[in-house]
Design an enzyme around this catalytic site. Structure first.
Site, short mmCIF file in Angstrom:
data_model
loop_
_atom_site.label_atom_id
_atom_site.label_comp_id
_atom_site.label_asym_id
_atom_site.label_seq_id
_atom_site.Cartn_x
_atom_site.Cartn_y
_atom_site.Cartn_z
N SER A 157 0.84 -1.20 0.00
CA SER A 157 0.00 0.00 0.00
C SER A 157 0.88 1.26 0.00
O SER A 157 1.76 1.39 -0.85
CB SER A 157 -0.93 -0.05 1.21
OG SER A 157 -1.91 0.94 1.17
N ARG A 227 -11.77 6.12 10.45
CA ARG A 227 -11.36 4.73 10.44
C ARG A 227 -12.44 3.82 9.88
O ARG A 227 -12.14 2.85 9.18
CB ARG A 227 -10.99 4.29 11.86
CG ARG A 227 -10.46 2.88 11.96
CD ARG A 227 -9.21 2.68 11.12
NE ARG A 227 -8.54 1.42 11.41
CZ ARG A 227 -7.45 1.01 10.79
NH1 ARG A 227 -6.90 1.75 9.85
NH2 ARG A 227 -6.89 -0.14 11.11
N ASP A 324 -9.09 -6.56 -4.21
CA ASP A 324 -8.66 -5.25 -3.69
C ASP A 324 -9.21 -4.17 -4.61
O ASP A 324 -8.80 -4.06 -5.76
CB ASP A 324 -7.14 -5.21 -3.64
CG ASP A 324 -6.59 -3.92 -3.06
OD1 ASP A 324 -7.37 -2.99 -2.80
OD2 ASP A 324 -5.35 -3.85 -2.86
N HIS A 357 -8.18 -5.07 0.13
CA HIS A 357 -6.86 -4.46 0.29
C HIS A 357 -6.12 -5.08 1.48
O HIS A 357 -4.89 -5.20 1.45
CB HIS A 357 -7.04 -2.95 0.49
CG HIS A 357 -5.76 -2.17 0.46
ND1 HIS A 357 -4.86 -2.25 -0.58
CD2 HIS A 357 -5.21 -1.30 1.35
CE1 HIS A 357 -3.82 -1.46 -0.34
NE2 HIS A 357 -4.01 -0.88 0.83
N ASP A 358 -6.84 -5.46 2.50
CA ASP A 358 -6.22 -6.08 3.68
C ASP A 358 -5.51 -7.40 3.36
O ASP A 358 -4.77 -7.92 4.20
CB ASP A 358 -7.29 -6.37 4.75
CG ASP A 358 -7.46 -5.19 5.71
OD1 ASP A 358 -6.70 -4.21 5.58
OD2 ASP A 358 -8.36 -5.25 6.55
#
Lengths: 380, 380
Positions: A157, A227, A324, A357-358
């Protein structure tokens, strides 16, 4: 397939802090007269210092990437799945350096540090950093550790952006560059999500124009919303559906209460937001998202990424994850295309994963295999 | 291809308000003793009342769907592209009814209305509505207008959910059901976005637990953030990229100011958020997003959507848009599959568009053609 994932640990680790007193000239013209960098190392630096690997962290990351600080720690470092003996970044072979970036809130000089000129916390007056500023400070850390050339600079990232920038700023100081779930620049949609998160923080009355420390408070609600927004974009829609579906917390609708939490996904997001807002600095969050927005690999190379990569002399590993959508495989393919156009050696794999994405943090057999084998062929 | 799009207007229109004094029993057990519905009509109801079409609005919509209230109005109603003489919903043939839903903030009874029992605004105590409550109140409006059977009930997004619910609750009172850019239920990701938007509103100190009207204020910042989140999800990533790219407002980075707006997309989002927050009620926004979350077409039909649609007796038009990721074509295909399994007549088209979820509002030649031709074959 996590059964095939190695479980070796680097064990108990202790961070170090290094003070640098050589002024750092920043991309925006400001000068940081002195600064601390907090970092951890795993494994042993060999005689010729040829086995050092730099880990660059992402938006909310820090120096604690592997092992535990105490046997009682509930969780190990953030990339423990991929750093350790026998793991992709094999600490039996490599000397791994992981730092908290400048502007961070985990020990390196940042908005919560005291500005020596004023005797007060920097807060919102901390210089607005660019990715290249991190790269330059990381080079100072390399100097301090006696590392002339990294065997590899690795990041996911925002960390991948630092790795790419390394290959342009210090082409002779890294032999391999691993760019995972990253992009050469953010899309308008990425920027839009970041801006909404920033606005949530900045419009919280407890933000006090960034000077919340002076008011002995912090923008808890705004940071929590920020968040939550981030979290949605780090997971895939399908993954979120598989994990939470439309499960009702009480099995049925509750149409009475004012502020009720009906769905499991609501409960999860609120928890994630609240937990994060209690441990992360809001000015750091703004600074890190701005660095993401500003990053544009080829801006000063005529907007031609192959011209940018023409500066590089290392080999590249580029990895992306199928689900992602924040840094989609398409963005990684653009990196690969630019590297090919620049006639640079590149290995690319798109990993199947439902973790969005994680995924770059999550155990995954093929990711482990591709990453490990690439790392194994690096001579040390 | 907007050049092929018709431009006829219904002209100057005037809303009507109807008070209903028959108590409405709501899905959550509450009873609304009396309520107002504000609505507009376009075209002329024919002798046999067989040409009436109901328009159901989406999250932030209202009764003003076509024409202008005054020649000076800058913009016409929200669906003026598709309602008017010669347009897809042709007012030369149809008598079009468009209302503001209960719980809205544009004239129908909702959180900003006075609760006759307390003499104060309902605020957060307004009953939490479900989509079926809107359908039942719309049926009362049909009764009032002398419309026994709608030629068609039509809606996009949340409006499509109302149209589908109509086909189950009043199978004998509509002949056609047009479901545009909608879904039989929200995904976990959809709910997550809605919840983050609600949290942004509810954590604004000016929200006062929903009683902001009593404090003579409103949660401007929270509602603005909520709208920014929504806006990102209504546009496609590609569309946003085409429109805004990474254009810098001042042509270069400005790394000094505290709260700067660097990118055009940031400026656009802030403007959208601020404009919306000044004209929309926060409690209505929460109520509407909750109705979206709750909607689950087949929940009381054994979670089998074909069992649900088995109740219906009308014909269906289902439309989706290629770049819509909030209600993707996949969600529309699930509707079509369920209708086919229930052996109901359905016409389906996926329209190419880069406008994301907002595409259902935007001029588009193929959308116009498919929609028009479907409507033209409805006998009146």
């Amino acid at each position: 397939m996590p059964h095939s994932h190695p479980t070796g640990s680097v064990g108990i680790v202790t961070p170090s802090t290094q003070r640098f007193t050589d002024p750092l000239i920043l991309a925006n013209g400001d000068v940081l007269e002195e600064y601390d960098l907090v970092y951890e190392t795993y494994g042993t630096l060999n005689q010729s210092a040829s086995n050092a690997v730099l880990i660059c962290h992402a938006l909310s990351g820090h120096h604690h990437a592997a092992g535990k600080h105490s046997p009682d720690d509930r969780k190990p470092g953030w990339w423990d799945n991929y750093i350790g003996p026998g793991k992709a970044i094999d600490t039996d072979r490599f000397f791994v350096v992981s730092l908290n970036n400048l502007g961070g809130c985990h020990g390196s000089t940042g908005p919560v540090s005291i500005n020596p000129k004023t005797g007060k916390a920097w807060g919102a007056t901390f210089p607005r950093l660019r990715v290249r500023d991190w790269v330059h400070s990381q080079a100072k850390l390399a100097d301090h550790l006696g590392i002339d050339t990294w065997a590899a600079v690795i990041g996911g990232s925002l960390g991948g952006m630092q790795a790419m920038r390394w290959s342009l700023e210090y082409p002779n100081r890294l032999r391999h560059c691993a760019v995972i779930a990253s992009a050469m620049k953010l899309s308008a949609q990425n920027i839009a999500f970041n801006e909404t998160a920033r606005q949530a923080i900045m419009s919280d009355p407890d933000f006090h124009d960034g000077d919340y420390l002076e008011f002995d408070t912090y923008p808890k609600h705004g940071l929590s919303i920020a968040r939550m927004i981030g979290h949605i974009t780090y997971l895939s829609g399908d993954g979120m559906g598989e994990k939470f579906g439309r499960e009702l917390r009480k099995g049925n609708f509750n149409l009475g209460e004012r502020d009720l939490v009906e769905f499991e996904i609501e409960s999860y997001l609120r928890y994630q937001g609240e937990r994060f807002s209690g441990t992360f600095d809001a000015n750091t969050y703004i600074l890190m998202t701005r660095a993401l927005d500003y990053f544009d690999l080829s801006r000063e190379y005529g907007n031609d990424p192959s011209q940018a990569f023409a500066q590089s002399k290392c080999k590249f590993l580029v990895l992306s994850f199928s689900s992602d959508w924040r840094f989609s495989p398409q963005r990684s393919k653009e990196i690969v295309d630019a590297l090919i156009a620049a006639r640079k050696p590149v290995t690319y794999a798109e990993i199947e994963s439902s973790h969005g994405h994680d995924a770059f943090l999550v155990p995954n057999a093929r990711y482990h295999d591709v990453f490990s084998r690439y790392m194994q062929q690096i001579t040390i």
